[in-house]
Design a protein around this motif. Structure first.
Motif, PDB file in Angstrom:
ATOM      1  N   ASN A 368     166.580  78.026 -22.286  1.00 47.57           N
ATOM      2  CA  ASN A 368     165.389  77.989 -23.135  1.00 47.57           C
ATOM      3  C   ASN A 368     165.712  77.704 -24.480  1.00 47.57           C
ATOM      4  O   ASN A 368     164.892  76.965 -25.259  1.00 47.57           O
ATOM      5  N   ILE A 369     166.888  77.876 -25.061  1.00 49.50           N
ATOM      6  CA  ILE A 369     167.307  77.534 -26.370  1.00 49.50           C
ATOM      7  C   ILE A 369     167.687  76.137 -26.343  1.00 49.50           C
ATOM      8  O   ILE A 369     167.162  75.311 -27.468  1.00 49.50           O
ATOM      9  N   CYS A 370     168.173  75.699 -25.315  1.00 50.49           N
ATOM     10  CA  CYS A 370     168.471  74.164 -25.000  1.00 50.49           C
ATOM     11  C   CYS A 370     167.106  73.316 -25.120  1.00 50.49           C
ATOM     12  O   CYS A 370     167.001  72.253 -25.670  1.00 50.49           O
ATOM     13  N   ALA A 371     166.236  73.781 -24.111  1.00 51.46           N
ATOM     14  CA  ALA A 371     164.875  73.315 -24.203  1.00 51.46           C
ATOM     15  C   ALA A 371     164.380  73.038 -25.586  1.00 51.46           C
ATOM     16  O   ALA A 371     163.571  72.071 -25.759  1.00 51.46           O
ATOM     17  N   LEU A 372     164.418  74.091 -26.466  1.00 52.39           N
ATOM     18  CA  LEU A 372     163.514  74.030 -27.621  1.00 52.39           C
ATOM     19  C   LEU A 372     164.289  72.864 -28.436  1.00 52.39           C
ATOM     20  O   LEU A 372     163.568  72.169 -29.100  1.00 52.39           O
ATOM     21  N   PHE A 373     165.564  72.931 -28.549  1.00 51.12           N
ATOM     22  CA  PHE A 373     166.402  71.748 -29.323  1.00 51.12           C
ATOM     23  C   PHE A 373     166.258  70.293 -28.840  1.00 51.12           C
ATOM     24  O   PHE A 373     166.595  69.502 -29.763  1.00 51.12           O
ATOM     25  N   PHE A 374     166.561  70.346 -27.423  1.00 47.15           N
ATOM     26  CA  PHE A 374     166.742  68.897 -27.017  1.00 47.15           C
ATOM     27  C   PHE A 374     165.589  68.336 -26.284  1.00 47.15           C
ATOM     28  O   PHE A 374     165.404  67.210 -25.774  1.00 47.15           O
ATOM     29  N   HIS A 375     164.454  69.375 -26.003  1.00 48.65           N
ATOM     30  CA  HIS A 375     163.213  68.841 -25.217  1.00 48.65           C
ATOM     31  C   HIS A 375     162.061  68.803 -26.299  1.00 48.65           C
ATOM     32  O   HIS A 375     161.553  67.912 -26.697  1.00 48.65           O
ATOM     33  N   TRP A 376     161.777  70.160 -26.914  1.00 47.99           N
ATOM     34  CA  TRP A 376     160.466  70.534 -27.539  1.00 47.99           C
ATOM     35  C   TRP A 376     160.671  69.620 -28.966  1.00 47.99           C
ATOM     36  O   TRP A 376     159.691  68.979 -29.277  1.00 47.99           O
ATOM     37  N   ILE A 377     161.726  70.158 -29.584  1.00 48.73           N
ATOM     38  CA  ILE A 377     161.751  69.672 -31.266  1.00 48.73           C
ATOM     39  C   ILE A 377     161.961  67.874 -31.254  1.00 48.73           C
ATOM     40  O   ILE A 377     161.050  67.324 -32.028  1.00 48.73           O
ATOM     41  N   PRO A 378     162.793  67.374 -30.282  1.00 47.37           N
ATOM     42  CA  PRO A 378     162.632  65.905 -30.251  1.00 47.37           C
ATOM     43  C   PRO A 378     161.340  65.211 -29.989  1.00 47.37           C
ATOM     44  O   PRO A 378     160.801  64.046 -30.423  1.00 47.37           O
ATOM     45  N   ALA A 379     160.699  65.848 -29.172  1.00 52.83           N
ATOM     46  CA  ALA A 379     159.337  65.399 -28.645  1.00 52.83           C
ATOM     47  C   ALA A 379     158.357  65.475 -29.973  1.00 52.83           C
ATOM     48  O   ALA A 379     157.565  64.501 -29.884  1.00 52.83           O
ATOM     49  N   ILE A 380     158.272  66.677 -30.571  1.00 51.97           N
ATOM     50  CA  ILE A 380     157.562  66.858 -31.777  1.00 51.97           C
ATOM     51  C   ILE A 380     157.809  65.622 -32.775  1.00 51.97           C
ATOM     52  O   ILE A 380     156.887  64.968 -33.273  1.00 51.97           O
ATOM     53  N   LEU A 381     158.945  65.550 -33.103  1.00 52.64           N
ATOM     54  CA  LEU A 381     159.315  64.521 -34.113  1.00 52.64           C
ATOM     55  C   LEU A 381     159.118  63.196 -33.679  1.00 52.64           C
ATOM     56  O   LEU A 381     158.624  62.248 -34.383  1.00 52.64           O
ATOM     57  N   ILE A 382     159.346  62.805 -32.465  1.00 56.53           N
ATOM     58  CA  ILE A 382     158.964  61.418 -32.137  1.00 56.53           C
ATOM     59  C   ILE A 382     157.490  61.028 -31.981  1.00 56.53           C
ATOM     60  O   ILE A 382     156.970  60.056 -32.314  1.00 56.53           O
ATOM     61  N   ASP A 383     156.722  61.958 -31.338  1.00 59.73           N
ATOM     62  CA  ASP A 383     155.237  61.906 -31.412  1.00 59.73           C
ATOM     63  C   ASP A 383     154.699  61.879 -32.787  1.00 59.73           C
ATOM     64  O   ASP A 383     153.850  61.256 -32.998  1.00 59.73           O
ATOM     65  N   ILE A 384     155.366  62.415 -33.829  1.00 64.45           N
ATOM     66  CA  ILE A 384     154.873  62.414 -35.410  1.00 64.45           C
ATOM     67  C   ILE A 384     155.059  60.880 -35.603  1.00 64.45           C
ATOM     68  O   ILE A 384     154.270  60.243 -36.409  1.00 64.45           O
ATOM     69  N   LEU A 385     156.367  60.421 -35.405  1.00 62.43           N
ATOM     70  CA  LEU A 385     156.681  59.199 -35.823  1.00 62.43           C
ATOM     71  C   LEU A 385     155.626  58.098 -35.098  1.00 62.43           C
ATOM     72  O   LEU A 385     155.273  57.147 -35.788  1.00 62.43           O
ATOM     73  N   LEU A 386     155.440  58.253 -34.017  1.00 62.93           N
ATOM     74  CA  LEU A 386     154.529  57.244 -33.086  1.00 62.93           C
ATOM     75  C   LEU A 386     153.085  57.372 -33.759  1.00 62.93           C
ATOM     76  O   LEU A 386     152.422  56.403 -33.842  1.00 62.93           O
ATOM     77  N   PHE A 387     152.708  58.483 -33.969  1.00 61.42           N
ATOM     78  CA  PHE A 387     151.413  58.626 -34.923  1.00 61.42           C
ATOM     79  C   PHE A 387     151.289  58.056 -36.116  1.00 61.42           C
ATOM     80  O   PHE A 387     150.330  57.350 -36.357  1.00 61.42           O
ATOM     81  N   CYS A 388     152.429  58.056 -36.751  1.00 62.32           N
ATOM     82  CA  CYS A 388     152.428  57.434 -38.230  1.00 62.32           C
ATOM     83  C   CYS A 388     152.526  55.913 -37.862  1.00 62.32           C
ATOM     84  O   CYS A 388     151.955  55.216 -38.933  1.00 62.32           O
TER      85      CYS A 388
END
Length: 524
Positions: A368-388
């Motif tokens: 769960n810790i790894c999923a947070l740092f390597f799945h969810w956080i990168p997904a949020i950051l990349i989606d923000i970049l795509l939106f921008c």
């Protein structure tokens, strides 16, 4: 020399008793446009030219009527070899008729004329239609997997020429049995009562009762397949019935198109997700194994089972487990490692989000810790970049699907089952060398690495639509992502060391200052 010391000409001269069994027969197949059904129809038409007719129960779907769906299926890549052998699509359509209907609907939604034609003419029914979504809503799963089976059994009982009714079950429907034998098991509930209950309840009510109904079973698929199998067992008192239990059905191994599949369920989706760099952690016992069965091997098994039943009248072996782990075991770790090596070095995928990596975790907390740092956080950051940048965000949606899949996947990867297949092994011994070659149901000659490479290549072309001319660009992109991954790792560990060094320096300074203060105080 070729198979078993015989030349090809000697093998070709041997009789094909399996094809001969289907000569002059009329079949009704449900689920014939699904993954398994397509491979079955193709094999029957290719190997049994004297088969009289195949009736496919097909419903309208996604704006296409049954006839359009059948023509689309015959024009697909899976049927290319068959089209070349028979001279196009028209000869195939002459052998196959559409029965417009829906297994999920009352009375199967079949017209009176079609129903009467089935009753008067059909010799063999193969019931393969089912929802294979593990997280399907229970009401829909019951109506399709349980009531649909009941309606098919009732139709079979009326068939005047019926020689055999085959029910396609699954080796994973009696999960309380850690060793599944080739025999019927009591169902988790009365299938007739369950059908009656869900027919009058609305979806919300059924959803509220689902946890209680499933009890210890993990999902609606296992529950409803066990109920459907129980109905087939009941029918054995009235009609000739055979229950076939395949394990996890995966892409084609050999025939007619190595690696072909029409979906990304199961291991194929796992390999693609890991290869794209979006799956980097899994909660899984890496040394445990699942039982996988290439779809062409199972289709061969269906045809052999029909031949054995009709030719030998072998009614004692009416429940067969089609599994592979008695011959070959592939752990989850071995599968992932093989897939990763193939994607990184031989068949890279286009648009890799990150360099493939990660590992399996034995601890849920660590996962769960790894999923947070390597799945969810990168997904949020990349989606923000795509939106921008004016693009549609996609990675959060992908990660939600992955997370939902993990909810189902984890139950199976953290438990272990074994299967007896004595009946299937015995039937196999009756084949002659030609039949063992043309209807392969053993693991002799299987190279796991080559097979996974075929699966990835086929998924790349037929699912992802990434054709071979894009491989050079994909390899260049993979090298770029390797450097990006390396630089990011160096920066991460560099910053971590820098932070740790600063923290230790501050702690040392504090300790030194405290010591000096104490010394001055003591001197005073």
């Amino acid at each position: 020399m070729s198979s078993e010391g015989y030349s090809e000409s000697e093998l070709d001269a041997m009789p094909d008793r399996i094809a001969g069994t289907f000569s002059g027969l009329k079949l009704l197949i449900t689920g014939g446009t699904g993954f398994m059904g397509k491979v079955l129809v193709e094999k029957l038409l290719r190997k049994c030219p004297d088969i009289d007719h195949i009736n496919l129960l097909v419903r309208a779907k996604k704006g296409k009527n049954p006839k359009q769906r059948l023509e689309e299926m015959f024009n697909g890549e899976l049927f290319e070899k068959l089209r070349e052998m028979r001279g196009g699509v028209e000869p195939l359509l002459a052998k196959v008729s559409i029965v417009s209907g829906d297994v999920m609907e009352p009375d199967l939604a079949i017209s009176n004329d079609d129903r009467q034609r089935i009753i008067d003419e059909v010799d063999i029914i193969i019931h393969a239609a089912a929802t294979i979504r593990f997280d399907e809503e229970l009401k829909k799963a019951v109506l399709l997997n349980v009531r649909g089976t009941k309606l098919m059994v009732e139709l079979a009982k009326k068939c005047k020429k019926l020689k055999l009714f085959i029910h396609i079950s699954t080796a994973y429907c009696h999960l309380h049995e850690k060793l599944l034998e080739e025999k019927p098991y009591p169902p988790p509930a009365d299938p007739h009562q369950v059908i009656q209950a869900v027919e009058w309840m609305d979806e919300d009510t059924v959803a509220a009762l689902t946890p209680k109904l499933l009890n210890t079973l993990p999902n609606s698929y296992a529950f409803t397949k066990a109920l459907g199998e129980a109905l087939a067992v009941e029918a054995m008192e009235h009609i000739p019935v055979m229950i076939l239990r395949p394990s996890i059905v995966i892409p084609i191994w050999q025939d007619p198109l190595p690696g072909w599949t029409d979906n990304i369920n199961g291991p194929t989706g796992l390999l693609i997700g890991a290869g794209k760099g979006v799956i980097r952690t899994m909660y899984c016992k890496s040394d445990s194994y699942a039982d996988f069965l290439p779809v062409d091997v199972f289709i061969n098994g269906i045809m052999i089972a029909v031949w054995n039943y009709i030719t030998y009248g072998d009614k004692a072996r009416n429940v067969l487990n089609f599994t592979s782990s008695a011959e070959i075991k592939v752990t989850w770790s071995e599968m992932i490692d093989a897939g990763r090596e193939i994607i990184m070095n031989r068949v890279p995928l286009n648009g890799v989000v990150w360099y493939p990596g990660g590992s399996m975790k034995h601890s849920r907390l660590y996962h769960n810790i790894c999923a947070l740092f390597f799945h969810w956080i990168p997904a949020i950051l990349i989606d923000i970049l795509l939106f921008c940048l004016g693009y549609k965000p996609v990675l959060m949606r992908v990660q939600r699907r992955i997370s939902k899949g993990f909810d189902v996947f984890e139950y199976y990867t953290n438990n272990q089952w074994d299967f007896k297949s004595d009946h299937a092994q015995t039937v196999r011994q009756r084949l002659n060398p030609k039949e063992r070659r043309d209807y392969k149901v053993d693991a002799v000659g299987l190279d796991i690495s080559n097979y996974f490479e075929d699966c990835i290549r086929a998924a790349r072309v037929y699912i992802l639509k990434e054709y071979d001319d894009t491989l050079p660009a994909a390899r260049r992109h993979m090298k770029v992502m390797w450097w990006v991954d390396l630089i990011t790792r160096c920066l991460f560990w560099g910053l971590l060391i820098y932070w740790a060094y600063g923290w230790m320096s501050s702690l040392w300074s504090f300790a030194t200052d405290s010591s000096e203060t104490l010394s001055v105080t003591a001197a005073i």
